[in-house]
Design a protein around this motif. Sequence first.
Motif, PDB file in Angstrom:
ATOM      1  N   ALA A  74       0.828  -1.202   0.000  1.00  0.00           N
ATOM      2  CA  ALA A  74       0.000   0.000   0.000  1.00  0.00           C
ATOM      3  C   ALA A  74       0.865   1.255   0.000  1.00  0.00           C
ATOM      4  O   ALA A  74       0.540   2.245  -0.668  1.00  0.00           O
ATOM      5  N   LEU A 128      -6.199   7.065  -1.658  1.00  0.00           N
ATOM      6  CA  LEU A 128      -6.819   5.798  -1.266  1.00  0.00           C
ATOM      7  C   LEU A 128      -5.874   4.933  -0.424  1.00  0.00           C
ATOM      8  O   LEU A 128      -6.224   4.553   0.702  1.00  0.00           O
ATOM      9  N   PRO A 129      -4.655   4.617  -0.912  1.00  0.00           N
ATOM     10  CA  PRO A 129      -3.735   3.883  -0.037  1.00  0.00           C
ATOM     11  C   PRO A 129      -3.272   4.714   1.154  1.00  0.00           C
ATOM     12  O   PRO A 129      -3.071   4.178   2.247  1.00  0.00           O
ATOM     13  N   TRP A 187      -6.034   4.555   3.733  1.00  0.00           N
ATOM     14  CA  TRP A 187      -6.111   3.202   4.299  1.00  0.00           C
ATOM     15  C   TRP A 187      -4.990   2.970   5.302  1.00  0.00           C
ATOM     16  O   TRP A 187      -5.203   2.372   6.367  1.00  0.00           O
ATOM     17  N   ARG A 191      -7.918   8.425  13.099  1.00  0.00           N
ATOM     18  CA  ARG A 191      -8.537   7.597  12.061  1.00  0.00           C
ATOM     19  C   ARG A 191      -9.604   8.355  11.278  1.00  0.00           C
ATOM     20  O   ARG A 191      -9.888   8.011  10.133  1.00  0.00           O
ATOM     21  N   ARG A 193      -5.378   2.117   9.258  1.00  0.00           N
ATOM     22  CA  ARG A 193      -4.833   0.883   9.816  1.00  0.00           C
ATOM     23  C   ARG A 193      -3.794   1.165  10.901  1.00  0.00           C
ATOM     24  O   ARG A 193      -3.704   0.427  11.887  1.00  0.00           O
ATOM     25  N   LEU A 227      -9.844   8.747   2.448  1.00  0.00           N
ATOM     26  CA  LEU A 227     -10.457   7.727   1.584  1.00  0.00           C
ATOM     27  C   LEU A 227     -11.658   8.292   0.828  1.00  0.00           C
ATOM     28  O   LEU A 227     -11.791   8.106  -0.395  1.00  0.00           O
TER      29      LEU A 227
END
Length: 236
Positions: A91, A158-159, A162, A172, A166, A179
């Motif tokens: 990622a 996007l990555p 993510w 978060r 994570r 995202l």
Amino acid sequence: MSLHHDLGDVGIASALRRDGRVAGALYLVVVLTGIFCLAWVPSQLGTDAAGAAAQVGVFRAGIAAFLLMQVAFLLLPLAMYRVLGDINRHAAVAMVALATVSVPIGLVTLSHRLEALALLESIGQHPPASVDAAFQLSLQRYGHGMFIAKLFWGLWLLPFGWLVLRSGRLPRVLGLLLLLGGVGYVLQVFGGLLPGFANSSLSNYATLPAALGEIGSCLWLLLFGVRVGVVRTHSA
């Protein structure tokens, strides 16, 4: 053994904090230059060559800011890789690759802005109608290039988002906004190929989560740094 392990964790945490500050500083450059050259400068220029010629200094400053933004944006994903790369290598590599692809697209696109600047400087040497037509064409080509670059401005989120979700090294909620913003950019690009979509409310607000997530990430990294309660949780 425990002492060596603890010292290793302290060193890792210190490196993460340092890398986070560097990433935050680069992000600040991207955010400020982006607001200046992509939002403020266009709002100050007229819709034709004569109007833009009256603000040629602003036009030049916009070009310089765009160049600086591209340099910072080339370095930013590399800095973020140092912060998040150990969470998931695949990622993180995708994050760097997708962001980096946009830079040559942006620089090639900027060449049309330079063409437009040359036309502004030639006003008075050629018929106004021909200068204005060529000026509008250069701006149209610039807009087409930006349309393509925008796709990768969304895809890299996007990555990135993510990894933030994570890792927990940033809040978060910022990962979720990144995202959603990445999806919004992609939707705006592909939706822009559909008639009428560009003028819809969905198009106008599609990238709002990206703005909130990116500015929020920038400020968090600068003001609070990377959360290091859990460090270097390797994952393939």
